[in-house]
Structure formats: C-alpha cells, structure tokens
Design a protein around this motif. Structure first.
Motif, PDB file in Angstrom:
ATOM      1  N   ARG A 178      -3.415   3.096  -2.197  1.00 48.21           N
ATOM      2  CA  ARG A 178      -2.251   3.142  -3.302  1.00 48.21           C
ATOM      3  C   ARG A 178      -2.401   4.269  -3.891  1.00 48.21           C
ATOM      4  O   ARG A 178      -1.438   5.077  -4.526  1.00 48.21           O
ATOM      5  CB  ARG A 178      -2.129   1.724  -4.171  1.00 48.21           C
ATOM      6  N   LEU A 179      -3.876   4.398  -4.203  1.00 42.15           N
ATOM      7  CA  LEU A 179      -3.860   5.809  -5.316  1.00 42.15           C
ATOM      8  C   LEU A 179      -3.646   7.050  -4.491  1.00 42.15           C
ATOM      9  O   LEU A 179      -3.098   7.863  -5.125  1.00 42.15           O
ATOM     10  CB  LEU A 179      -5.456   5.751  -5.461  1.00 42.15           C
TER      11      LEU A 179
ATOM     12  N   THR B 136       0.836  -1.247  -0.030  1.00 43.31           N
ATOM     13  CA  THR B 136       0.184   0.006   0.028  1.00 43.31           C
ATOM     14  C   THR B 136       0.747   1.259   0.002  1.00 43.31           C
ATOM     15  O   THR B 136       0.305   2.425  -0.491  1.00 43.31           O
ATOM     16  CB  THR B 136      -0.895   0.236   1.151  1.00 43.31           C
TER      17      THR B 136
ATOM     18  N   TRP C 201       0.285   0.927 -13.923  1.00 44.98           N
ATOM     19  CA  TRP C 201      -0.006   0.660 -12.699  1.00 44.98           C
ATOM     20  C   TRP C 201      -1.561   0.350 -12.289  1.00 44.98           C
ATOM     21  O   TRP C 201      -1.760  -0.257 -11.151  1.00 44.98           O
ATOM     22  CB  TRP C 201       0.716   1.558 -11.625  1.00 44.98           C
ATOM     23  N   VAL C 202      -2.359   0.877 -13.143  1.00 46.41           N
ATOM     24  CA  VAL C 202      -3.863   0.972 -12.905  1.00 46.41           C
ATOM     25  C   VAL C 202      -4.621   0.056 -13.972  1.00 46.41           C
ATOM     26  O   VAL C 202      -4.133   0.128 -14.905  1.00 46.41           O
ATOM     27  CB  VAL C 202      -4.352   2.214 -12.701  1.00 46.41           C
TER      28      VAL C 202
ATOM     29  N   HIS D 169      -6.488  -0.927  -2.514  1.00 40.43           N
ATOM     30  CA  HIS D 169      -6.464   0.055  -3.982  1.00 40.43           C
ATOM     31  C   HIS D 169      -6.456   1.587  -3.449  1.00 40.43           C
ATOM     32  O   HIS D 169      -5.837   2.284  -4.268  1.00 40.43           O
ATOM     33  CB  HIS D 169      -7.553  -0.394  -4.855  1.00 40.43           C
TER      34      HIS D 169
ATOM     35  N   ALA E 119     -11.466   0.752  -5.836  1.00 38.91           N
ATOM     36  CA  ALA E 119     -11.375   1.777  -5.138  1.00 38.91           C
ATOM     37  C   ALA E 119     -12.579   2.651  -5.203  1.00 38.91           C
ATOM     38  O   ALA E 119     -12.802   3.139  -3.851  1.00 38.91           O
ATOM     39  CB  ALA E 119     -10.146   2.647  -5.624  1.00 38.91           C
TER      40      ALA E 119
ATOM     41  N   ILE F 269      -3.556  -1.461  -9.515  1.00 38.99           N
ATOM     42  CA  ILE F 269      -4.346  -0.959  -8.753  1.00 38.99           C
ATOM     43  C   ILE F 269      -5.631  -0.780  -9.409  1.00 38.99           C
ATOM     44  O   ILE F 269      -5.985  -0.271 -10.694  1.00 38.99           O
ATOM     45  CB  ILE F 269      -3.913   0.494  -8.742  1.00 38.99           C
TER      46      ILE F 269
END
Length: 246
Positions: free
Chosen positions: A184-185, A43, A243-244, A181, A100, A95
């Motif tokens: 991490r964002l 995270t 990454w997403v 998620h 999220a 992610i």
C-alpha cells in the motif's frame, strides 16, 4: 494544495463500491477467492483505510453465504489489512509503518541471498535471464500510458521468478503474507515522477548481473533497488496522515 486531513473522520466515508461482483470458480473453495479479491483491492487502495466491510453486504455481492466471507476477513485480519471489531464491524486498517519496515527488512535479507546465489552458483543463467527480461518488457509496456495494475503485476512476477529459480518459492509466499502494508505504501508512491522508470532500470541491472554471473554486482543492484522501496515513508506520512499509523 489543501492540507491533508489529520484523521479518517475528516475524509468522506469510503464505501465498498470498488468491489465488483466476483465470478467464483465453483471447483475451488470460495473463501480463498474472496480473500484474494479483497486483498488485491485493499493493497491497490481501491478500498482505502477506514472502509467498512459489512459481511452481509459482501456475501450478497459475491453470491455466497456469510461463512466464506467471514473466513476471508479473518485471514485479512491475520495479515493486518483489516481491523475486526467483534459484534460491531470490520474495517480496512490504516497502513502500519512499523509493520512495513519489518516486512521490508525480511524481504531484503532473503533477496540479497537469493540473487547472490543465482549469480554465483555456476548454473546456466540463460533460462532465468530470459524470464526476467520478459517481465521487464511487460513493465515497459505498462509505462505509457501508465497502467499501475499491470506494472505492479509484472514487478511482482519479476521477484517471484527469482525465488522460484532459487528453489525458495515458499519464502516468497511468506514475504507476500507480510507485505500488505508495504504494497500500500508503494502504491501511494508509484505515481511519483520517474519512480516506475527507476524500477525498470533496477530490474535491468539485477538481470544483467545475474547474466554476467557476478554475485557482488547482483547484490549491489538488489540493495540499491530495495533501498528506494521505503525511502519515501516520511513524505507519505506527511501527505497521507489519515491513512498511516506509526
């Protein structure tokens, strides 16, 4: 600035070098400790999406058998933080934007009710306000020089204090279980200029409203605070395409 990579294949292969040896508390089960250590590193983006997590190598690094490592990885899989490919590999997941957004919806609904209750139930708000201001002070101390880990921990403790004061601690852990998620964002956005300072101001506004026993103001401050949590998703999606997902 060079264009962001379109896929993880365009990035240098990530490694588990960010995982420091963990001194386990032998009075506790190993799997939960390994889970927490790996979750924190995922995270915080110390372990980035695409990092392979070899069970045998992790067991050596933590000084345990592969069984607690397997259990920890399975729990991370349940939270969507790793992708497990049986008989092949376990990889830190990308992610997930949709996950999220769902987690954020849940958190906002719960915390609006919580701050409304705390600001309008007629109880003396002084003990809670004192705790909240202590967490805000910790956040301010982490601003210069910016200490992201300390700032994030104080932010987390601020919101946990709200759940505890409302007698809703189990719901905090439910939200946390679904927030990987989101975390991490937010980590990708926290270095944005002025973002950390805005978080502090929002926390002060929430605390002031609780102290004044004004539930309308408390909910408005909380709503404004959480409105910025994922407002930057489009920018993150554009800048960190590898990454997403979603």
């Amino acid at each position: 600035m060079p264009a962001a990579p379109e896929s993880l294949a365009e990035l240098p292969p990530p490694t588990i070098d960010a995982i420091e040896p963990l001194r386990l508390d032998r009075t506790r089960q190993a799997a939960p400790q390994i889970f927490e250590a790996l979750r924190e590193r995922i995270t915080s983006l110390a372990l980035v999406p695409g990092t392979v997590l070899p069970r045998a190598e992790l067991a050596d690094r933590f000084g345990v058998s592969q069984t607690p490592v397997r259990d920890a990885l399975m729990k991370l899989g349940e939270e969507g933080l790793v992708d497990i490919f049986p008989q092949h590999a376990t990889v830190v997941s990308r992610i997930d934007i949709a996950s999220a957004l769902q987690a954020h919806f849940l958190r906002r609904a719960l915390e609006l009710e919580i701050v409304g209750q705390l600001a309008g139930d007629g109880r003396d708000p002084a003990p809670l306000v004192q705790r909240l201001r202590q967490h805000i002070t910790r956040q301010k101390q982490a601003l210069a020089p910016q200490a992201y880990d300390d700032f994030t921990a104080a932010d987390r403790d601020f919101h946990l204090a709200l759940y505890e004061a409302a007698g809703m601690s189990p719901l905090w852990w439910l939200v946390r279980q679904r927030s990987g998620h989101v975390d991490r964002l937010r980590r990708l956005n926290l270095p944005a200029k002025g973002k950390a300072q805005a978080v502090v101001r929002d926390h002060q506004a929430i605390t002031d409203a609780i102290e004044a026993q004004d539930p309308v103001a408390a909910q408005a401050a909380l709503r404004a605070h959480l409105a910025g949590t994922l407002a930057f998703v489009d920018a993150v999606r554009a800048e960190h395409r590898a990454w997403v997902v979603g």
